[in-house]
Write a protein that holds these residues in place. Structure first.
Motif, PDB file in Angstrom:
ATOM      1  N   VAL A   1     -41.304  48.826  73.962  1.00 15.54           N
ATOM      2  CA  VAL A   1     -40.485  49.948  74.417  1.00 15.54           C
ATOM      3  C   VAL A   1     -40.373  51.012  73.329  1.00 15.54           C
ATOM      4  O   VAL A   1     -40.677  52.179  73.551  1.00 15.54           O
ATOM      5  N   ALA A   2     -39.909  50.622  72.154  1.00 20.69           N
ATOM      6  CA  ALA A   2     -39.707  51.587  71.071  1.00 20.69           C
ATOM      7  C   ALA A   2     -39.625  50.850  69.749  1.00 20.69           C
ATOM      8  O   ALA A   2     -39.298  49.659  69.710  1.00 20.69           O
ATOM      9  N   ALA A   3     -39.929  51.552  68.667  1.00 22.21           N
ATOM     10  CA  ALA A   3     -39.830  50.963  67.337  1.00 22.21           C
ATOM     11  C   ALA A   3     -39.474  52.031  66.321  1.00 22.21           C
ATOM     12  O   ALA A   3     -39.821  53.212  66.474  1.00 22.21           O
ATOM     13  N   PHE A   4     -38.812  51.577  65.270  1.00 25.50           N
ATOM     14  CA  PHE A   4     -38.289  52.460  64.232  1.00 25.50           C
ATOM     15  C   PHE A   4     -38.692  51.826  62.900  1.00 25.50           C
ATOM     16  O   PHE A   4     -38.390  50.669  62.659  1.00 25.50           O
ATOM     17  N   ASN A   5     -39.360  52.578  62.039  1.00 28.20           N
ATOM     18  CA  ASN A   5     -39.756  51.950  60.787  1.00 28.20           C
ATOM     19  C   ASN A   5     -38.568  51.837  59.836  1.00 28.20           C
ATOM     20  O   ASN A   5     -37.501  52.420  60.046  1.00 28.20           O
ATOM     21  N   TRP A   6     -38.743  51.109  58.758  1.00 30.31           N
ATOM     22  CA  TRP A   6     -37.625  50.768  57.887  1.00 30.31           C
ATOM     23  C   TRP A   6     -36.997  51.997  57.261  1.00 30.31           C
ATOM     24  O   TRP A   6     -35.780  52.048  57.019  1.00 30.31           O
ATOM     25  N   SER A   7     -37.796  53.037  57.012  1.00 27.49           N
ATOM     26  CA  SER A   7     -37.275  54.230  56.344  1.00 27.49           C
ATOM     27  C   SER A   7     -36.671  55.225  57.322  1.00 27.49           C
ATOM     28  O   SER A   7     -36.001  56.166  56.916  1.00 27.49           O
ATOM     29  N   GLY A   8     -36.932  55.019  58.608  1.00 27.18           N
ATOM     30  CA  GLY A   8     -36.465  55.986  59.581  1.00 27.18           C
ATOM     31  C   GLY A   8     -37.397  57.158  59.760  1.00 27.18           C
ATOM     32  O   GLY A   8     -37.114  58.080  60.522  1.00 27.18           O
ATOM     33  N   GLY A   9     -38.528  57.116  59.074  1.00 27.59           N
ATOM     34  CA  GLY A   9     -39.419  58.256  59.123  1.00 27.59           C
ATOM     35  C   GLY A   9     -40.453  58.217  60.237  1.00 27.59           C
ATOM     36  O   GLY A   9     -41.181  59.191  60.441  1.00 27.59           O
ATOM     37  N   ARG A  10     -40.557  57.120  60.931  1.00 32.20           N
ATOM     38  CA  ARG A  10     -41.547  57.017  61.998  1.00 32.20           C
ATOM     39  C   ARG A  10     -40.961  56.251  63.176  1.00 32.20           C
ATOM     40  O   ARG A  10     -40.432  55.162  63.013  1.00 32.20           O
ATOM     41  N   ILE A  11     -41.063  56.858  64.334  1.00 35.66           N
ATOM     42  CA  ILE A  11     -40.570  56.266  65.574  1.00 35.66           C
ATOM     43  C   ILE A  11     -41.692  56.285  66.604  1.00 35.66           C
ATOM     44  O   ILE A  11     -42.404  57.289  66.723  1.00 35.66           O
ATOM     45  N   TYR A  12     -41.814  55.200  67.320  1.00 38.80           N
ATOM     46  CA  TYR A  12     -42.778  55.119  68.417  1.00 38.80           C
ATOM     47  C   TYR A  12     -42.044  54.823  69.720  1.00 38.80           C
ATOM     48  O   TYR A  12     -41.059  54.080  69.721  1.00 38.80           O
ATOM     49  N   TYR A  13     -42.559  55.380  70.789  1.00 34.78           N
ATOM     50  CA  TYR A  13     -42.057  55.071  72.124  1.00 34.78           C
ATOM     51  C   TYR A  13     -43.227  54.736  73.037  1.00 34.78           C
ATOM     52  O   TYR A  13     -44.312  55.298  72.918  1.00 34.78           O
ATOM     53  N   ALA A  14     -42.964  53.847  73.975  1.00 33.80           N
ATOM     54  CA  ALA A  14     -43.936  53.631  75.034  1.00 33.80           C
ATOM     55  C   ALA A  14     -43.974  54.875  75.905  1.00 33.80           C
ATOM     56  O   ALA A  14     -42.954  55.564  76.087  1.00 33.80           O
ATOM     57  N   GLU A  15     -45.140  55.138  76.472  1.00 37.83           N
ATOM     58  CA  GLU A  15     -45.280  56.318  77.332  1.00 37.83           C
ATOM     59  C   GLU A  15     -44.304  56.301  78.490  1.00 37.83           C
ATOM     60  O   GLU A  15     -43.775  57.337  78.898  1.00 37.83           O
ATOM     61  N   SER A  16     -44.030  55.131  78.994  1.00 33.53           N
ATOM     62  CA  SER A  16     -43.190  55.003  80.183  1.00 33.53           C
ATOM     63  C   SER A  16     -41.737  55.379  79.927  1.00 33.53           C
ATOM     64  O   SER A  16     -40.989  55.648  80.873  1.00 33.53           O
ATOM     65  N   VAL A  17     -41.322  55.409  78.651  1.00 33.34           N
ATOM     66  CA  VAL A  17     -39.922  55.729  78.344  1.00 33.34           C
ATOM     67  C   VAL A  17     -39.790  57.002  77.520  1.00 33.34           C
ATOM     68  O   VAL A  17     -38.673  57.461  77.264  1.00 33.34           O
ATOM     69  N   GLN A  18     -40.922  57.560  77.106  1.00 31.54           N
ATOM     70  CA  GLN A  18     -40.897  58.782  76.295  1.00 31.54           C
ATOM     71  C   GLN A  18     -40.090  59.872  76.984  1.00 31.54           C
ATOM     72  O   GLN A  18     -40.280  60.147  78.163  1.00 31.54           O
TER      73      GLN A  18
END
Length: 125
Positions: free
Chosen positions: A47-64
């Motif tokens: 669904v989504a992920a947040f890296n440890w520093s907060g500098g990179r976030i990913y979302y699945a296309e279906s929830v973007q």
């Protein structure tokens, strides 16, 4: 790391929910955090992920554009704000953590070491 997810529930289509995942045990700020979900009869999906520093976030296309992940390192908590919910968002939602050896957070569940117990989200049409 122990993870405790909460905030699920029943909501009508178009509504909103905010999931929380409280972490304990180790330095939370050193960990990538992710949310996954699994609907009945389907495989677990990212669904989504947040890296440890907060500098990179990913979302699945279906929830973007509808979901937003955030973290509060002071509270050892990661959040998933879910807006404009659809019936197809119905699933058990899991939070996950992995030590942040790399800069980018993984999108594959198998790359996460710690999992919460899951919280049910049901969206009615």
């Amino acid at each position: 790391v122990q993870l405790q997810a909460s905030g699920g529930g029943l909501v009508q289509a178009g509504g909103s929910l905010r999931l929380s995942c409280a972490a304990s045990g180790r330095a939370f700020s050193n960990y990538h955090m992710g949310w996954f979900r699994q609907a009945p009869g389907k495989e677990r999906e990212f669904v989504a992920a947040f890296n440890w520093s907060g500098g990179r976030i990913y979302y699945a296309e279906s929830v973007q554009g509808r979901f937003s992940i955030s973290r509060d390192n002071a509270k050892n908590t990661v959040y998933l704000q879910m807006n404009s919910l659809k019936p197809e968002d119905t699933a058990v939602y899991y939070c996950a953590a992995v030590f942040g050896e790399s800069y980018l957070p993984p999108k594959l569940g198998d790359q996460y070491d710690y999992w919460g117990q899951g919280t049910q989200v049901t969206v009615s049409s």
